[in-house]
Scaffold this motif. Structure first.
Motif, short mmCIF file in Angstrom:
data_model
loop_
_atom_site.label_atom_id
_atom_site.label_comp_id
_atom_site.label_asym_id
_atom_site.label_seq_id
_atom_site.Cartn_x
_atom_site.Cartn_y
_atom_site.Cartn_z
N UNK A 1 -43.87 -37.81 29.62
CA UNK A 1 -45.32 -38.14 28.55
C UNK A 1 -44.49 -37.70 27.03
N UNK A 2 -43.37 -38.68 26.90
CA UNK A 2 -43.00 -38.52 25.64
C UNK A 2 -43.69 -39.27 24.65
N UNK A 3 -43.55 -38.74 23.47
CA UNK A 3 -44.85 -38.80 22.27
C UNK A 3 -44.12 -39.91 21.20
N UNK A 4 -45.00 -41.33 20.37
CA UNK A 4 -43.96 -41.82 19.72
C UNK A 4 -44.88 -41.89 18.20
N UNK A 5 -44.54 -42.07 17.58
CA UNK A 5 -45.94 -42.06 16.22
C UNK A 5 -44.94 -43.31 15.52
N UNK B 1 -50.64 -41.74 17.10
CA UNK B 1 -49.44 -41.41 17.31
C UNK B 1 -49.88 -41.31 19.37
N UNK B 2 -48.65 -42.57 20.00
CA UNK B 2 -48.45 -43.03 21.10
C UNK B 2 -48.02 -41.27 22.09
N UNK B 3 -49.03 -41.17 23.36
CA UNK B 3 -48.30 -40.86 25.05
C UNK B 3 -48.04 -41.59 25.67
N UNK C 1 -41.43 -43.21 15.33
CA UNK C 1 -40.40 -42.38 15.77
C UNK C 1 -40.76 -41.49 16.84
N UNK C 2 -39.77 -40.81 18.04
CA UNK C 2 -40.46 -40.56 19.07
C UNK C 2 -40.38 -39.07 18.34
N UNK C 3 -41.33 -37.96 18.85
CA UNK C 3 -41.07 -36.60 18.52
C UNK C 3 -41.40 -35.64 19.02
N UNK C 4 -41.55 -36.25 20.70
CA UNK C 4 -41.78 -35.49 22.20
C UNK C 4 -40.80 -35.89 23.34
#
Length: 217
Positions: free
Chosen positions: A52-56, A65-67, A214-217
């Motif tokens: 479950x990567x996250x992107x803003x 913010x997307x999961x 941007x990928x944040x996770x």
């Protein structure tokens, strides 16, 4: 302008992915021969294996913010992250079609409506059980070709069950692949969808830009 399928006269029209035939934006022939493996031009993945990567998405209207769900849509998430987020493709693109109580569609055009170069079309994973519910993100494609998604995506501003996978018989029933959801910034999505648009094509009167992805996770 974008292809047919996003006319403003329709209540919610299936979003179209390309200008002309699938692959036309990068000189391709629009073939339907798509490997079940993700086709990466650089031969490597920046995905990293997180389920479950996250992107803003930082936009001129605020942050979204997307999961992402790599468990149910692995090739789609890999394509989104590796081919487009990691390469900076989405930086400077716009939401080129919006519909209040419908969707916001973006990822291909810059503010001058020039399409950016895309990578290979990917396998449509719409049969993964995820539905086009309000707040979900899904891949756009040419309505006439099942496996034609590249960079364009849309965020559902309402429950759009007409975009869901029904069966494998044809392009209409195959649907559009959901690969994640908005976990923060749904108010920004709504604000984008409610912006003033050009009546003939649903394009925002003032460009709404994705400043960075941007990928944040």
């Amino acid at each position: 302008m974008f292809a047919t399928g996003c006319g403003s006269s329709d209540p919610v029209s299936p979003p179209a992915v390309s200008i002309g035939t699938p692959g036309a934006e990068n000189g391709g022939a629009g073939t339907q021969t798509v490997s079940t493996e993700l086709q990466l031009d650089n031969g490597a993945s920046e995905f990293g294996g997180e389920e479950f990567p996250e992107v803003i998405l930082n936009t001129t209207k605020g942050a979204i913010r997307l999961k992402l769900d790599a468990k149910k849509a692995p090739a789609t998430v890999d394509n989104f992250l590796t081919n487009y987020v990691a390469t900076g493709h989405y930086n400077g693109t716009i939401f080129h079609y919006v519909k209040a109580q419908g969707m916001i569609l973006g990822g291909l055009f810059d503010a001058s409506m020039n399409p950016k170069e895309t990578r290979s079309e990917i396998q449509n994973e719409a049969n993964n059980g995820l539905k086009n519910k309000r707040g979900t993100i899904a891949m756009s494609r040419d309505p006439n070709f099942i496996h034609s998604s590249t960079c364009q995506f849309f965020i559902n501003c309402a429950d759009n069950s007409s975009f869901d996978y029904i069966g494998p018989d044809d392009s209409n029933s195959y649907g559009y692949c959901v690969f994640g959801e908005v976990v923060d910034g749904l108010d920004v999505v709504d604000a984008i969808s409610q912006t003033e648009v050009n009546a003939n094509d649903g394009t925002p009167s003032q460009p709404i830009e994705i400043l960075s992805a941007e990928r944040v996770k």
